[in-house]
Design an enzyme around this catalytic site. Structure first.
Site, short mmCIF file in Angstrom:
data_model
loop_
_atom_site.label_atom_id
_atom_site.label_comp_id
_atom_site.label_asym_id
_atom_site.label_seq_id
_atom_site.Cartn_x
_atom_site.Cartn_y
_atom_site.Cartn_z
N TYR A 1 0.83 -1.21 0.00
CA TYR A 1 0.00 0.00 0.00
C TYR A 1 0.86 1.26 0.00
CZ TYR A 1 -3.93 -3.03 1.53
OH TYR A 1 -4.88 -4.01 1.65
N HIS B 1 0.22 -11.71 1.67
CA HIS B 1 -0.79 -10.90 0.97
C HIS B 1 -1.50 -11.66 -0.16
CE1 HIS B 1 -1.79 -6.43 0.03
NE2 HIS B 1 -2.83 -7.20 -0.21
#
Length: 268
Positions: free
Chosen positions: A40, A98
C-alpha cells in the site's frame, strides 16, 4: 483460536495525507484496529497518524501484509522489521501473506515457515493468510499447523459470497476477514440492500457490513470521509432479521473485483 477484532479500518488505496487523515479520524472516532500492507505504500503514514494520536500501542490492533517480493526465506523477516520501523512499533498484532502468488519462485512452505519464524521472534503476535483458496489453505495448514493461522482475509461481499471457501474455513476453524465488503461501492446502489436500509433507518453500507458481521466475519472498510467512518461503525449495533439475511444471500453473483494475474490462485 484467533483473536481478531470484528471491526477495523482499512487503508487500501490511501496514501500520504489521505492515509494520515483517515487513520487520525478513525482513531478519534474510536477505531482501534488498523489494516495496512507493505504494497500500500502507507505504513509510514499509518505510523505517523498513530504516533500523533496519543492512543496507546496496547490499545491498538495493527495488521500488515508481506508483499510477494519479500517471500524468500532471507527476505521476509527483514521486510517485516522494515514495516515495523515505518509503523513506529516493536511488533504488529497480525501479519498476513498478501497473495499466494503461485509460481513466483518461492515455495509456499518456505514463506509460511518464514512467517512463523517472524512470530517466534516476537515481530508479530499472530500470523495468517490472504486471498488463499481451499487447496493453498490446506498447504498452509500443512506447513505451520491449523492453530497458527489466525485468519484468511478474502474478498467477500453480498455480490461475492465465496460459499465453498467459507464453508471450508469454518470447518477448519480459521477465522474469516472480509475485505471489499461493499464491492467498491457497487452494493450501495443495490435495491434489495437499499430497501432493507430504508426499513431499518440505516445506510446501505451499514446493512452490508452488518450482514458480514452477523455471519461472524471481521470487516475492514475504509473511507476518506469522517462521516462515513463514523457511520460505518454503527453497523456493529445493527441487527438484520433472518429474512433480511436470506434476501442478501440471494444477491450472490460471483462479482469478484480483485483478481490480479500471477498473484491470485485458481478460485474455488
Amino acid at each position: 483460536m484467533s483473536n481478531i477484532p470484528a471491526f477495523g479500518l482499512g487503508t487500501f488505496r490511501l496514501q500520504g495525507q489521505a492515509a494520515i487523515d483517515s487513520v487520525r479520524n478513525g482513531l478519534e472516532l474510536g477505531y482501534r484496529t488498523i489494516d495496512t500492507a507493505q504494497i500500500y505504500g502507507n505504513e509510514a503514514d499509518v505510523g505517523s497518524a498513530i504516533a500523533s494520536s496519543g492512543v496507546r500501542r496496547d490499545e491498538l490492533f495493527l495488521t500488515t501484509k508481506i508483499w510477494v517480493d519479500n517471500y524468500a526465506a532471507d527476505k521476509l523477516v527483514p521486510s517485516l522489521e522494515e514495516s515495523l520501523a515505518k509503523l513506529r512499533t516493536d511488533y504488529v498484532d497480525l501479519t498476513l501473506i498478501h497473495w499466494p502468488a503461485p509460481g513466483n519462485g518461492v515455495p509456499l512452505d518456505t514463506f509460511m515457515t518464514a512467517l512463523a519464524e517472524a512470530r517466534a521472534r516476537g515481530l508479530t503476535r499472530q500470523i495468517g493468510i490472504s486471498n488463499f483458496n481451499i487447496e493453498l489453505t490446506r498447504q498452509a495448514i500443512a506447513a505451520v499447523g491449523k492453530e497458527a493461522i489466525a485468519t484468511n482475509q478474502i474478498e467477500l461481499s453480498p455480490y461475492l459470497q465465496n460459499r465453498k471457501l467459507v464453508e471450508f474455513l469454518q470447518h477448519e476453524g480459521i477465522h474469516i476477514t472480509s475485505y471489499m465488503t461493499l464491492a467498491y461501492g457497487k452494493v450501495l446502489g443495490d435495491p434489495v440492500i437499499g430497501a432493507i436500509a430504508q426499513r431499518l433507518g440505516a445506510t446501505p453500507a451499514q446493512v452490508a457490513l452488518a450482514w458480514a458481521l452477523q455471519q461472524g466475519y471481521s470487516v475492514i472498510p475504509s473511507s476518506t470521509k469522517r462521516e462515513n467512518l463514523a457511520s460505518n461503525l454503527l453497523a456493529q449495533t445493527l441487527r438484520l432479521s433472518d429474512a433480511d439475511m436470506a434476501q442478501i444471500a440471494a444477491l450472490e453473483r460471483n462479482g469478484r473485483e480483485v483478481d490480479p494475474a500471477g498473484l491470485a490462485p485458481q478460485w474455488d
